[in-house]
Enzyme design. Structure first.
Site, PDB file in Angstrom:
ATOM      1  N   GLU A 207       0.841  -1.203   0.000  1.00 26.04           N
ATOM      2  CA  GLU A 207       0.000   0.000   0.000  1.00 26.04           C
ATOM      3  C   GLU A 207       0.873   1.248   0.000  1.00 26.04           C
ATOM      4  O   GLU A 207       1.915   1.274   0.659  1.00 26.04           O
ATOM      5  CB  GLU A 207      -0.886   0.014   1.248  1.00 26.04           C
ATOM      6  CG  GLU A 207      -1.873  -1.141   1.286  1.00 26.04           C
ATOM      7  CD  GLU A 207      -2.744  -1.102   2.531  1.00 26.04           C
ATOM      8  OE1 GLU A 207      -3.906  -0.727   2.410  1.00 26.04           O
ATOM      9  OE2 GLU A 207      -2.244  -1.433   3.628  1.00 26.04           O
ATOM     10  N   HIS A 231      -5.813 -11.364   6.499  1.00 26.20           N
ATOM     11  CA  HIS A 231      -6.018 -11.298   5.047  1.00 26.20           C
ATOM     12  C   HIS A 231      -5.009 -12.153   4.258  1.00 26.20           C
ATOM     13  O   HIS A 231      -5.382 -12.921   3.389  1.00 26.20           O
ATOM     14  CB  HIS A 231      -5.917  -9.850   4.553  1.00 26.20           C
ATOM     15  CG  HIS A 231      -6.803  -8.895   5.292  1.00 26.20           C
ATOM     16  ND1 HIS A 231      -8.082  -9.220   5.673  1.00 26.20           N
ATOM     17  CD2 HIS A 231      -6.620  -7.623   5.719  1.00 26.20           C
ATOM     18  CE1 HIS A 231      -8.635  -8.177   6.286  1.00 26.20           C
ATOM     19  NE2 HIS A 231      -7.758  -7.207   6.340  1.00 26.20           N
TER      20      HIS A 231
HETATM   21  C1  BG6 Z   1      -7.717  -3.525   6.558  1.00 29.66           C
HETATM   22  C2  BG6 Z   1      -6.497  -3.016   7.277  1.00 29.66           C
HETATM   23  O1  BG6 Z   1      -8.194  -4.684   7.174  1.00 29.66           O
HETATM   24  O2  BG6 Z   1      -7.381  -3.817   5.207  1.00 29.66           O
HETATM   25  C3  BG6 Z   1      -5.948  -1.786   6.578  1.00 29.66           C
HETATM   26  O3  BG6 Z   1      -6.831  -2.695   8.615  1.00 29.66           O
HETATM   27  C4  BG6 Z   1      -5.710  -2.062   5.113  1.00 29.66           C
HETATM   28  O4  BG6 Z   1      -4.749  -1.352   7.207  1.00 29.66           O
HETATM   29  C5  BG6 Z   1      -6.934  -2.674   4.471  1.00 29.66           C
HETATM   30  O5  BG6 Z   1      -5.376  -0.841   4.490  1.00 29.66           O
HETATM   31  C6  BG6 Z   1      -6.645  -3.122   3.054  1.00 29.66           C
HETATM   32  O6  BG6 Z   1      -7.802  -3.589   2.442  1.00 29.66           O
HETATM   33  P1  BG6 Z   1      -8.416  -2.887   1.143  1.00 29.66           P
HETATM   34  O7  BG6 Z   1      -9.614  -3.697   0.819  1.00 29.66           O
HETATM   35  O8  BG6 Z   1      -8.735  -1.473   1.543  1.00 29.66           O
HETATM   36  O9  BG6 Z   1      -7.338  -2.949   0.111  1.00 29.66           O
END
Ligand code: BG6
Length: 481
Positions: A207, A231
C-alpha cells in the site's frame, strides 16, 4: 427474502457510515434486499429522523450513484434505537424483530465480547420457531492466541459457532473468490499446481498509504496483526488448499485449516529465516516528501511497531513439500501492487536458447488492476529460433459485468446464511498459533527501516532462496507482469 431485520450495533460510527450503509444502499438499489429492515443502535439518544439525516449525509459522501429518488425509498427501511450495550436496554428491540434477525457489531474490538454477551442475556441470540439469529463481527479477533480464545469464550457463551459470521473482508473481494473458481474450474491448472512444477509463490499486498489517522489502533496492531494474520493468511490458504468436494462452508473451511495446520512452525530458533519486519522512515513519492512513521500523528515517541511484515512459510505436505510461500504487506511502499504470483519451475532445457527467455509466472493481480496474467515464452519474431517473454493477460471484469464490493457480497451471504466466505474460529486460532512465536520475538528489538515510497526493507531478501528475487512493487519496474 423473507422479512429480515439487520440490527447494527455502533450505528453512529465510521464503519456504518463509510462501508455498511453504502453497501446496503446499493443492494437496495439493485432490488436485492426486499423485506429487509435496518435498525441502527447506538448510545446516542437520537430520534429516527436524526439518524436518517446522518445516513443521508453519509450516503451523499460515500455511496456512488446516490440519487434522492432512491434515497426516499431506502430511508423507509431505516429505524433507530438509542441505548447502552446492556441486556436491559438491548432487550427493548426484541419486540421489533421478525423471526429472522442479523446483528452486526460495528463496534470497537474491546466491546465485541461484552456486546455478544449482552445480546445473549437479552435473549436475542435465541430465534423464535422457524426463524434465525446471526451475529456478524469484523476483525481483529483478539491480538494473540490467548486473547482470541478469551473472545471465543465470551461469544460462545450464548451463540453457537454456526450463528457467528466472522468477517475477513478479503473473502468478499471478487478477485479472491475468483482464486477458488479459477483454480478448481480449470482442468489445466491442477496437474501443475504442486511442488513438482511450482518453484515459489509470492503474495504481496503493498500500500502507498501510510498509517493516516489510525495510529491509535495501528500502533498497537502493526502489519503482522493488521494484514498477515488474517487477510494474507486467507490468500495463502486459498492458494494452497486441496480441491474441496463441494463449496459447502464446512468442507472449504476444513481444507483451509488443514493448510494452516501443515505449515512448519516458525520458532525462536528459525525466526530470522522466516520473518522480517520493517518501519518506514522519511522518503519520497516522486517529488512529494513523505514523513516517517515516527512523525505521523498520534504515533508514540520511539514506537517499534512494524509497518511492514514479511514471512516465509513452508507447507509440510505432499503437494507443497519444498516450495517456499513468501508473504508480505506494508504501508508507504512504492505502489499499490497486490497480487498472488506463482512461479513455475523452468522447462527442461532440451532446446538451448528456446526456453531460456525466462520463467513462467501465473499472477492474480488484485491491485491496481484486476487481471490474471500468464507470463509465457514465445518465439521472438526474426530469423533466429529465439524465445522471449509474452504476457497473456485477461481482465477479470468485462464491460457489462456487475461487480459487488466486499461488504455487499458478505452482507448478502450473511442474510442468506451462507458461511463459505466467513472465518470459522479454528482458522483464526491456527493463524494465531503460527504467528504467536513471531509476535513474541518482535516484542523486543527494533524493526529494520525502509524509506517511505520504496520496496520495503532490504532485509526481506534474507527470507528468499538463493535463486529467488522479490517481484518489484514499483509499477514502472514491473512492466506489465
Ligand atoms: C484492513 C487493514 O483490514 O485492510 C488496513 O486494517 C488495510 O490497514 C486494508 O489498508 C486493506 O484492504 P483494502 O480492501 O482497503 O485494500
Amino acid at each position: 427474502m423473507t422479512d429480515t431485520t439487520l440490527v447494527i450495533l455502533g450505528a453512529t460510527g465510521d464503519l456504518t457510515k463509510r462501508l455498511l450503509m453504502p453497501a446496503l444502499y446499493r443492494l437496495h438499489r439493485l432490488g436485492l434486499t426486499p423485506g429487509l429492515r435496518v435498525i441502527g443502535y447506538a448510545r446516542q439518544h437520537w430520534s429516527a429522523k436524526r439518524f436518517e439525516t446522518h445516513i443521508h449525509k453519509a450516503l451523499h459522501e460515500f455511496a456512488p450513484d446516490f440519487t434522492e429518488a432512491q434515497w426516499q425509498r431506502f430511508r423507509r427501511q431505516l429505524d433507530y434505537v438509542g441505548g447502552e450495550l446492556n441486556a436491559a436496554e438491548l432487550g427493548c428491540i426484541k419486540d421489533r424483530l421478525p423471526p429472522a434477525a442479523l446483528f452486526f457489531l460495528a463496534l470497537p474490538p474491546p466491546l465485541f465480547g461484552p456486546a455478544a454477551q449482552a445480546l445473549g442475556e437479552a435473549g436475542l441470540a435465541r430465534a423464535p420457531r422457524g426463524g434465525w439469529r446471526r451475529l456478524m463481527v469484523e476483525k481483529p479477533f483478539g491480538s494473540d492466541l490467548s486473547s482470541a480464545e478469551t473472545l471465543r469464550g465470551q461469544m460462545h457463551r450464548d451463540w453457537r459457532e454456526e450463528q457467528i459470521l466472522r468477517i475477513d473482508h478479503f473473502l468478499g473481494k471478487e478477485t479472491v473468490q475468483n482464486l477458488m473458481v479459477f483454480r478448481f474450474a480449470n482442468r489445466f491448472l491442477e496437474p501443475v499446481w504442486n511442488a513438482q512444477h511450482v518453484e515459489q509463490v509470492q503474495i504481496t499486498y503493498a500500500e502507498t498509504l501510510g498509517v493516516e489517522r489510525r495510529a491509535a489502533y495501528y500502533d498497537r496492531a502493526g502489519a503482522l496483526r493488521d494484514m498477515l494474520q488474517n487477510h494474507l493468511m486467507q490468500l495463502f490458504s486459498l492458494t494452497a488448499i486441496e480441491p474441496p468436494s463441494n463449496w459447502d462452508a464446512e468442507v472449504l473451511r476444513d481444507h483451509k485449516v488443514e493448510v494452516l495446520r501443515s505449515v512448519k512452525p516458525i520458532t525462536a530458533g528459525n525466526g530470522t529465516r522466516h520473518a522480517v519486519r520493517g518501519q518506514y522512515r522519511a522518503g519520497k513519492a516522486g517529488r512529494k516528501k513523505l514523513a516517517a512513521y515516527h512523525s505521523e500523528a498520534d504515533v508514540p515517541h520511539g514506537s517499534n511497531t512494524e509497518t511492514f511484515a514479511a514471512l516465509r512459510l513452508e507447507i509440510d505436505n505432499w503437494r507443497w513439500q519444498g516450495v517456499p510461500f513468501y508473504l508480505r504487506s506494508g504501508k508507504r511502499l512504492a505502489s499499490n501492487r497486490s497480487e498472488i504470483a506463482v512461479q513455475f519451475r523452468r522447462a527442461p532445457g532440451a532446446v538451448p536458447g528456446l526456453v531460456d527467455a525466462g520463467n513462467n509466472w501465473m499472477v492474480f493481480h488484485m491491485k491496481p488492476n484486476q487481471t490474471m496474467t500468464l507470463l509465457a515464452n514465445a518465439k521472438q519474431p526474426g530469423l533466429e529460433m529465439k524465445g522471449h517473454q509474452v504476457n497473456l493477460c485477461a481482465p477479470y471484469v468485462r464491460d457489462g459485468d456487475t461487480e459487488f464490493s466486499a461488504y455487499e457480497q458478505l452482507l448478502m451471504d450473511a442474510l442468506a446464511g451462507d458461511r463459505t466466505h466467513f472465518l470459522r474460529f479454528d482458522e483464526v486460532e491456527w493463524a494465531w498459533r503460527l504467528l504467536d512465536p513471531v509476535l513474541k520475538t518482535w516484542s523486543k528489538g527494533t524493526p529494520d527501516f525502509y524509506a517511505a515510497g520504496s520496496e520495503g526493507p532490504d532485509t526481506q531478501n534474507r527470507l528468499l532462496d538463493a535463486n529467488h528475487r522479490w517481484r518489484p512493487i514499483a509499477l514502472a519496474a514491473a512492466g506489465g507482469a
